[in-house]
Write an enzyme that holds these catalytic residues in place. Structure first.
Site, mmCIF file in Angstrom:
data_model
loop_
_atom_site.group_PDB
_atom_site.id
_atom_site.type_symbol
_atom_site.label_atom_id
_atom_site.label_comp_id
_atom_site.label_asym_id
_atom_site.label_seq_id
_atom_site.Cartn_x
_atom_site.Cartn_y
_atom_site.Cartn_z
ATOM 1 C CE1 TYR A 198 4.122 -6.521 3.993
ATOM 2 C CE2 TYR A 198 3.364 -8.788 4.134
ATOM 3 C CZ TYR A 198 3.493 -7.609 3.427
ATOM 4 O OH TYR A 198 2.984 -7.513 2.155
ATOM 5 C CG ASP A 210 -2.155 -0.728 1.066
ATOM 6 O OD1 ASP A 210 -2.539 -0.956 -0.089
ATOM 7 O OD2 ASP A 210 -2.772 -1.104 2.084
#
Lengths: 244, 244
Positions: B110, B52
């Protein structure tokens, strides 16, 4: 007259260092100008030490004197509203007039962030790239030679006026942060001009195999700047904290 | 036709995300335009997943097809010369036409960087501030509830078209980086849209005492987005690596 202790953090990337300079944007300049706006009087701040252009601070400690009592909480909020986002006030507290941000300090901790491998966009924000094939283990071993009380003349920029170059390093070690990223953590009772960056440059020479660990004793004892490694870029350097 | 695997890093701060969009500056847009300039043909790249706006990558993996053999080393250098500094190519290698950056991926890691305490100029560069009095220990305990195979519907943005929301999280834990700075590290076989940011928001609720650890089992089993915490800002999120 009341003395206050001021704890601040800053991202040094966009400043010509801490110390106020004519026609340059500095941390001290921004702070004193914000204090003048908030307290309506000329305030001089004294820091634990001046950081160079590009050097950041997680927690830098300063003091200033003020003629009248201030509301610490409100002053902190006003200052943070006025200051650029890359300078943040963490704390304001009354302190004794004996307290001196520079002379009362007992020890400081600096961190130097570096990484191995290809140039990486994430690490480039705050760390210095050092080549691909670096012996980190040897660098870690080399760190131990800096611990203790030494004359650090070999690790001091030559354009300094400080006479006594004896300092005590309490801790010097490399922390593996994973993914090729590392930090040098160094705690001492004081640091000479460019000392951390020159120690880092000397450690990089060890990492490259250009300098043997065992030679570090000689480099220190030589008290000669040209025996040590180069001064590493300011970008990776962060003042972590100051103890009193 | 030859397929190539491309490893890149990027600082997402100045981009409208990975995926190419008309009139927006995106990672994919910059990369495809640089590849066109270097290889003199239209190249489409496929990433392991789209990050994103504001999300960074220490190592993102992509693939692309090219009609002719390229000199990998020279192409890498040319690309890094053309690309903006906040996108860096780490590696280009030939690969089999069976390889697919998205479908061949086995697991991803992540990291989400966050800090406690006053707003700090150094941490603000890459981490999200979460209040002053946060129970980090409780957050660490809560992490364990996410490990294993679960239907993660509660932790998926509602505007997604993905049907199967079962994923395996191999590791979920909080690492104390010192000085009030922490990172959440999470490894899984795949992640739903906004999954890490919603898990992080839910952990923050636990840290604030708004949600009890033991309730997490119910939150997961509810398969309902509104039972989980808010979506945390993209800034703290980094794609660490992708395994095949």
């Amino acid at each position: 007259m009341q003395r206050y202790v001021l704890k601040i953090s800053y991202d040094g990337a966009n400043y010509s260092g801490f110390q106020i300079q004519k026609d340059k944007v500095t941390i001290q300049g921004e702070l004193e100008s914000a204090l003048k706006q908030v307290l309506k009087s000329d305030i001089s701040i004294v820091a634990s030490g001046r950081t160079d252009a590009g050097v950041s601070a997680i927690c830098q400690v300063c003091h200033f004197d003020c003629n009248e009592d201030i509301n610490e909480h409100r002053t902190l909020s006003y200052l943070n509203a006025i200051l650029p986002k890359d300078i943040r006030v963490l704390e304001i507290d009354k302190c004794s007039s004996d307290f001196h941000a520079r002379y009362s300090s007992k020890q400081k901790t600096y961190e130097y962030y570096f990484y191995c491998g290809m140039q990486n966009a994430v690490y480039e924000r705050f760390a210095t790239q050092i080549g691909l094939n670096v012996n980190i283990e040897a660098m870690g071993e080399a760190c131990k030679y800096f611990e203790g009380e030494h004359d650090f003349s070999s690790f001091c920029a030559s354009n300094t006026e400080v006479k006594d170059k004896v300092r005590i390093v309490y801790l010097c070690s490399i922390v593996d942060l994973g993914g090729g990223l590392y930090k040098l953590v160094i705690t001492g009772n004081g640091f000479l001009y460019n000392m951390v960056r020159i120690i880092m440059g000397t450690l990089v020479d060890v990492g490259y195999g250009k300098l043997q660990c065992e030679k570090l004793k000689d480099v220190i004892e030589s008290k000669s700047r040209d025996q040590a490694g180069k001064t590493m870029p300011s970008k990776g350097l962060v003042l972590k904290n100051v103890e009193y």
